[in-house]
Motif scaffolding. Structure first.
Motif, PDB file in Angstrom:
ATOM      1  N   PRO B 371       8.745 -14.885  34.074  1.00 34.01           N
ATOM      2  CA  PRO B 371      10.136 -14.571  34.520  1.00 34.01           C
ATOM      3  C   PRO B 371      10.931 -13.702  33.596  1.00 34.01           C
ATOM      4  O   PRO B 371      11.771 -13.006  33.656  1.00 34.01           O
ATOM      5  N   HIS B 372      10.365 -13.543  32.261  1.00 38.84           N
ATOM      6  CA  HIS B 372      10.861 -12.608  31.182  1.00 38.84           C
ATOM      7  C   HIS B 372      10.378 -11.429  31.249  1.00 38.84           C
ATOM      8  O   HIS B 372      11.038 -10.563  30.440  1.00 38.84           O
ATOM      9  N   LEU B 373       9.452 -10.982  32.006  1.00 36.95           N
ATOM     10  CA  LEU B 373       8.747  -9.721  31.844  1.00 36.95           C
ATOM     11  C   LEU B 373       9.295  -8.717  32.524  1.00 36.95           C
ATOM     12  O   LEU B 373       9.837  -8.925  33.685  1.00 36.95           O
ATOM     13  N   ASP B 374       9.500  -7.352  32.260  1.00 42.24           N
ATOM     14  CA  ASP B 374      10.271  -6.235  32.773  1.00 42.24           C
ATOM     15  C   ASP B 374       8.771  -5.601  33.615  1.00 42.24           C
ATOM     16  O   ASP B 374       9.181  -5.275  34.643  1.00 42.24           O
ATOM     17  N   ASP B 375       7.607  -5.748  33.209  1.00 43.14           N
ATOM     18  CA  ASP B 375       6.523  -5.399  33.887  1.00 43.14           C
ATOM     19  C   ASP B 375       5.286  -6.088  33.348  1.00 43.14           C
ATOM     20  O   ASP B 375       5.287  -6.621  32.150  1.00 43.14           O
ATOM     21  N   PHE B 376       4.450  -6.526  34.345  1.00 46.11           N
ATOM     22  CA  PHE B 376       3.418  -7.048  34.031  1.00 46.11           C
ATOM     23  C   PHE B 376       2.108  -6.316  34.534  1.00 46.11           C
ATOM     24  O   PHE B 376       1.997  -6.184  35.772  1.00 46.11           O
ATOM     25  N   ALA B 377       1.211  -5.704  33.828  1.00 47.91           N
ATOM     26  CA  ALA B 377       0.210  -4.942  34.302  1.00 47.91           C
ATOM     27  C   ALA B 377      -1.212  -5.085  33.764  1.00 47.91           C
ATOM     28  O   ALA B 377      -1.142  -5.899  32.689  1.00 47.91           O
ATOM     29  N   ALA B 378      -2.031  -4.473  34.279  1.00 48.92           N
ATOM     30  CA  ALA B 378      -3.405  -4.814  33.796  1.00 48.92           C
ATOM     31  C   ALA B 378      -3.700  -3.707  32.686  1.00 48.92           C
ATOM     32  O   ALA B 378      -3.241  -2.382  33.162  1.00 48.92           O
ATOM     33  N   ALA B 379      -4.399  -3.962  31.715  1.00 53.08           N
ATOM     34  CA  ALA B 379      -5.068  -2.767  31.061  1.00 53.08           C
ATOM     35  C   ALA B 379      -6.250  -3.538  30.362  1.00 53.08           C
ATOM     36  O   ALA B 379      -6.168  -4.409  29.415  1.00 53.08           O
ATOM     37  N   ALA B 380      -7.283  -2.825  30.279  1.00 51.28           N
ATOM     38  CA  ALA B 380      -8.787  -3.455  29.701  1.00 51.28           C
ATOM     39  C   ALA B 380      -9.004  -2.154  28.955  1.00 51.28           C
ATOM     40  O   ALA B 380      -9.888  -2.636  27.795  1.00 51.28           O
ATOM     41  N   THR B 381      -9.034  -0.904  29.514  1.00 52.56           N
ATOM     42  CA  THR B 381      -9.535   0.229  28.585  1.00 52.56           C
ATOM     43  C   THR B 381      -8.272   1.291  28.133  1.00 52.56           C
ATOM     44  O   THR B 381      -7.355   1.079  28.650  1.00 52.56           O
ATOM     45  N   LEU B 382      -9.014   2.187  27.498  1.00 47.53           N
ATOM     46  CA  LEU B 382      -8.240   3.080  27.110  1.00 47.53           C
ATOM     47  C   LEU B 382      -7.548   3.805  28.489  1.00 47.53           C
ATOM     48  O   LEU B 382      -6.447   4.224  28.357  1.00 47.53           O
ATOM     49  N   ASN B 383      -8.490   4.190  29.217  1.00 44.41           N
ATOM     50  CA  ASN B 383      -8.026   4.831  30.515  1.00 44.41           C
ATOM     51  C   ASN B 383      -6.782   4.058  31.224  1.00 44.41           C
ATOM     52  O   ASN B 383      -5.994   4.781  31.897  1.00 44.41           O
ATOM     53  N   ASP B 384      -7.049   2.705  31.188  1.00 43.67           N
ATOM     54  CA  ASP B 384      -6.063   2.074  31.966  1.00 43.67           C
ATOM     55  C   ASP B 384      -4.406   2.280  31.156  1.00 43.67           C
ATOM     56  O   ASP B 384      -3.645   2.205  31.886  1.00 43.67           O
ATOM     57  N   LEU B 385      -4.660   2.253  29.870  1.00 39.95           N
ATOM     58  CA  LEU B 385      -3.486   2.469  29.331  1.00 39.95           C
ATOM     59  C   LEU B 385      -2.844   3.893  29.520  1.00 39.95           C
ATOM     60  O   LEU B 385      -1.609   3.938  29.737  1.00 39.95           O
ATOM     61  N   ALA B 386      -3.632   4.956  29.549  1.00 45.91           N
ATOM     62  CA  ALA B 386      -3.330   6.214  30.164  1.00 45.91           C
ATOM     63  C   ALA B 386      -2.547   5.988  31.387  1.00 45.91           C
ATOM     64  O   ALA B 386      -1.453   6.929  31.677  1.00 45.91           O
ATOM     65  N   ALA B 387      -3.141   5.357  32.294  1.00 45.06           N
ATOM     66  CA  ALA B 387      -2.688   5.359  33.556  1.00 45.06           C
ATOM     67  C   ALA B 387      -1.341   4.785  33.671  1.00 45.06           C
ATOM     68  O   ALA B 387      -0.559   4.669  34.711  1.00 45.06           O
ATOM     69  N   LEU B 388      -0.881   4.064  32.499  1.00 44.65           N
ATOM     70  CA  LEU B 388       0.208   3.201  32.619  1.00 44.65           C
ATOM     71  C   LEU B 388       1.447   4.178  32.439  1.00 44.65           C
ATOM     72  O   LEU B 388       2.601   3.916  32.773  1.00 44.65           O
ATOM     73  N   GLU B 389       1.240   5.384  32.274  1.00 43.14           N
ATOM     74  CA  GLU B 389       2.240   6.355  31.854  1.00 43.14           C
ATOM     75  C   GLU B 389       3.284   6.318  33.112  1.00 43.14           C
ATOM     76  O   GLU B 389       4.569   6.456  32.575  1.00 43.14           O
ATOM     77  N   HIS B 390       2.939   6.400  34.272  1.00 42.21           N
ATOM     78  CA  HIS B 390       3.704   6.605  35.195  1.00 42.21           C
ATOM     79  C   HIS B 390       4.773   5.572  35.501  1.00 42.21           C
ATOM     80  O   HIS B 390       5.972   5.531  36.069  1.00 42.21           O
ATOM     81  N   ARG B 391       3.962   4.257  35.290  1.00 39.86           N
ATOM     82  CA  ARG B 391       4.673   3.042  35.539  1.00 39.86           C
ATOM     83  C   ARG B 391       5.673   2.682  34.580  1.00 39.86           C
ATOM     84  O   ARG B 391       7.120   2.336  34.778  1.00 39.86           O
ATOM     85  N   LEU B 392       5.469   3.283  33.340  1.00 38.22           N
ATOM     86  CA  LEU B 392       6.496   3.154  32.302  1.00 38.22           C
ATOM     87  C   LEU B 392       7.567   4.006  32.365  1.00 38.22           C
ATOM     88  O   LEU B 392       8.718   3.779  32.259  1.00 38.22           O
ATOM     89  N   ALA B 393       7.246   5.253  32.998  1.00 40.71           N
ATOM     90  CA  ALA B 393       8.500   6.150  33.132  1.00 40.71           C
ATOM     91  C   ALA B 393       9.567   5.690  34.215  1.00 40.71           C
ATOM     92  O   ALA B 393      10.655   6.040  34.023  1.00 40.71           O
ATOM     93  N   ARG B 394       9.111   4.624  34.940  1.00 42.91           N
ATOM     94  CA  ARG B 394      10.117   4.003  35.948  1.00 42.91           C
ATOM     95  C   ARG B 394      10.823   2.925  35.491  1.00 42.91           C
ATOM     96  O   ARG B 394      11.933   2.703  36.146  1.00 42.91           O
ATOM     97  N   LEU B 395      10.476   2.534  34.245  1.00 43.18           N
ATOM     98  CA  LEU B 395      11.224   1.239  33.756  1.00 43.18           C
ATOM     99  C   LEU B 395      12.503   1.579  33.490  1.00 43.18           C
ATOM    100  O   LEU B 395      13.026   2.654  32.719  1.00 43.18           O
TER     101      LEU B 395
END
Lengths: 302, 395
Positions: B371-395
């Protein structure tokens, strides 16, 4: 044999202040009265924290009444900037003046000196507060809503009580206002601001205090009903609610019951449920206190 | 009546007692400076200082700065002034024997208590200083994790990883722009008119506002505060995450990084070391207990009450890299995140397990955090982290 600083009673003691506040209808706790007394005697800002609706803003209003002075209020919000908090130039008048001057053939330097003079300055609360003949009460409401830049600027004003306007120079305070800041914890305030202030935490009042508040504000109520109202509201505060009803809501509730002509809370659950609109302000809180629960709480309070 | 503390005859006076009291409060975590002593003395002049009730309230209003302080104050006041008639000889305490615990690291200086297998700063002994040495409680968990503890981070993360992570971190940093600024500042192009500057400019054209000055709402960069879980269950994911932290620190000066397992360690300074591998070596030394148990709730609570007060504000994004398997009670996570959230920051939880098919956040800790999180995402590799870019931009 103990060396003590001789007591200097610059003002009446805190209990006197407490009594004076009571005459205006504000019942202050001992903590609060003392903090207020220290803050006014030392000329330091007072920071009041506490949940919404416990009467933080009301303190300033009562203090202004007690001291028979003006209350200047600055409501904070995100993005509050100098133009709204301190001063602004009166651009419309400046424009008119420039136009008139150019037709009259005045020189630039003379026009400039005139349009950047005090006549063309619009005072906003902070500037206004330091330029009064009699020290006013300056209420900076909900400081935690303003952003950090404003908080930092406020530190400067609160320590020196002077404001610098580039075109005019530094304006020093003619009198030091009694500053009261309120916060209700939307974000943590900086330690620097906390350290500069005298602090008091305002809590929900206990039973006796709240009865006294109700008696001071709604003198017409019967003793039995006021007992019930306070008992009910205090019970309600123990429930898990999103928005816990404050003192202001309690007074609204009492006024509503008075208006509905109710003599006893347990009398009619349906009317009680209707009057709850003054106490419970969110949909989920309304659902959390259905008619049976309200009736049960009222029964306990009786 | 005799409840009040008595003072020795050779006592230096009331002012000294008050300053002794202030330092007593300071030792108990109050944030008080020299000027508060002065204010306290002057406040006592405004009341009747012989009356304990008045003196207590007056000192409370000056010394307490927040709700926690004011709850604690009465006990501390009683301890100093109401010592049941006992005589207090030394009003002002002498210099500390124990080093005051500051907020640089959660580990205490354990060279004093333990039998000591070497200084914590020397590389050779770093790996020997296991959990059991540090805490002396000898929990079984620590010995089970012992061989993992010796894990050298340099084996885990390569130079190339860090370089790749740096790119990712830069891109994420760019995506995380704060669009919330409501203040305006002067700009060449902007929506609102800057009347003040327009007026000035119009003076030279005889009052005709020919040149319009404008103001705009600037974008503000967000500060990234990353907390990385390196407990046993997270070992498989430590590599990309550590590389990411290292990259982040090198790409963005304002960001901040922490590791946690059973303790929380701030690794911002070592990660800024110009040599990336030496940086990792320094962290290896700091982070012993690596791959051990996890106490997420405890660590987050510690973070919220210490570092967060300094480094987290409304323009921060707190990234928590963890699987949410916690040995603490879930209510701790709940309380800690609520407290953190009150600082106005945004909280993003990156969970490596979320990428799994049929994953549901059933781990109690994770469920409490949601309930306290603004976003809850999957990330296991560096590529996953890179893919977060678009999600974070929307925050």
């Amino acid at each position: 044999m103990q060396r003590r600083t001789p007591p200097v009673f610059t003002m009446a003691s805190s209990t006197d202040l407490q009594k004076a506040l009571a005459t205006t209808g504000y019942i202050a706790s001992d903590d609060l009265a003392m903090a207020l007394h220290i803050a006014t005697s030392l000329g330091r800002p007072l920071l009041l924290e506490g949940a919404a609706g416990v009467g933080k803003t009301e303190v300033a209003r009562s203090l202004a009444t007690v001291q028979d002075t003006q209350l200047i209020r600055l409501q904070c919000y995100e993005g509050l900037d100098a133009a709204q908090a301190i001063y602004e130039w009166n651009y419309q008048r400046q424009l008119l003046s420039i136009r008139a001057a150019s037709e009259a053939g005045e020189t630039g330097a003379a026009v400039e000196a005139r349009i950047f003079s005090q006549d063309y300055l619009l005072e906003r609360p902070l500037l206004k507060a330091i330029r009064q003949d009699k020290a006013p009460v300056l209420l900076i409401d909900e400081i935690d809503r303003a952003d950090e830049e404003f908080e930092a600027y406020l530190l400067e004003v609160l320590s020196d009580y002077q404001i610098t306007i580039p075109e005019l120079g530094t304006l020093t305070a003619t009198t030091r206002p009694h500053v009261i800041l309120t916060a209700n914890g939307t974000r943590d305030l900086s330690d620097a601001l906390r350290r500069r202030c005298i602090y008091a935490h305002v809590d929900y009042p206990d039973r006796q205090t709240e009865l006294a508040i109700l008696a001071a504000r709604c003198p017409g109520l019967e003793a039995h009903l006021s007992q019930q109202i306070i008992g009910f509201v205090q019970k309600l505060r123990e429930e898990e609610l999103e928005k816990v009803p404050g003192v202001a809501e309690m007074l609204d509730f009492a006024a509503a019951l008075g208006g509905l002509g109710i003599k006893d809370l347990t009398e009619d659950p349906a009317v009680l449920q209707a009057a709850l609109a003054t106490l419970l302000k969110t949909q989920s809180d309304r659902l959390a206190v259905p008619i049976e629960v309200a009736a049960r709480l009222a029964g306990k309070a009786a | 009546m005799s409840r009040v503390t008595r003072f020795a005859a050779a006592d230096p006076g009331a002012a000294a007692r008050v300053s002794g009291f202030i330092s007593h409060l300071r030792d108990n975590g109050f944030n008080l400076g020299v000027s508060e002593t002065d204010t306290a003395l002057r406040a006592l002049c405004c009341v009747n200082p012989i009356d304990p009730v008045e003196a207590r309230l007056a000192l409370k209003s000056v010394c307490a700065g927040c709700l926690e302080d004011s709850r604690q104050f009465d006990v501390l006041f009683d301890a100093f002034w109401m010592a049941k008639g006992r005589v207090r000889h030394k009003v002002i305490p002498s210099a500390h024997l124990t080093t005051p615990q500051n907020t640089r690291s959660t580990r205490q200086d354990n060279t004093r208590q333990s039998s000591g297998k070497g200084a914590i700063h020397t590389p050779e002994d770093g790996a020997d200083m296991g959990e059991t040495d540090a805490d002396g409680t000898g929990e079984l968990m620590a010995s089970k994790a012992a061989n993992l503890m010796k894990k050298d981070l340099r084996e885990l993360v390569s130079k190339e990883d860090i370089r790749a992570a740096e790119d990712v971190a830069i891109r994420l940093g760019k995506a995380l722009r704060d669009q919330r600024s409501r203040r305006r500042k002067a700009a060449r192009t902007g929506r609102a008119l800057d009347m003040r500057r327009t007026m000035r400019l119009s003076l030279s054209s005889g009052g005709e506002p020919l040149r319009l000055a404008r103001r705009t709402r600037p974008d503000r960069p967000l500060k990234i505060v990353a907390l990385c879980d390196v407990s046993g269950s997270m070992m498989h994911y430590a590599r990309p995450f550590l590389a990411f932290l290292a990259g982040l620190m090198r790409a963005d000066d304002a960001s901040d990084a922490y590791l946690f397992h059973t303790r929380l360690v701030r690794i911002t300074e070592p990660l800024r070391d110009p040599d990336p591998l030496r940086a990792l070596n320094r962290i290896t030394l700091l982070a012993d207990g690596f791959g051990g148990g996890s106490r997420i709730g405890e660590n987050l609570a510690h973070f919220a009450r210490s570092y967060a007060r300094k480094f987290v504000d409304g323009r921060s994004v707190v990234l928590i890299l963890s699987d949410g398997y916690d040995s603490d009670t879930p209510t701790r996570i709940d309380g800690a995140l609520a407290k953190l959230k009150r600082r106005g920051c945004r909280i993003i939880w990156l969970n490596p397990l979320k990428g799994w098919r049929d994953y549901a956040p059933v781990a109690q800790g994770m469920a409490a955090a949601l309930p306290h999180l603004d976003d809850f995402a999957a990330a296991a590799t560096l590529n996953d982290l890179a893919a977060l870019e678009h999600r974070l931009a929307r925050l």
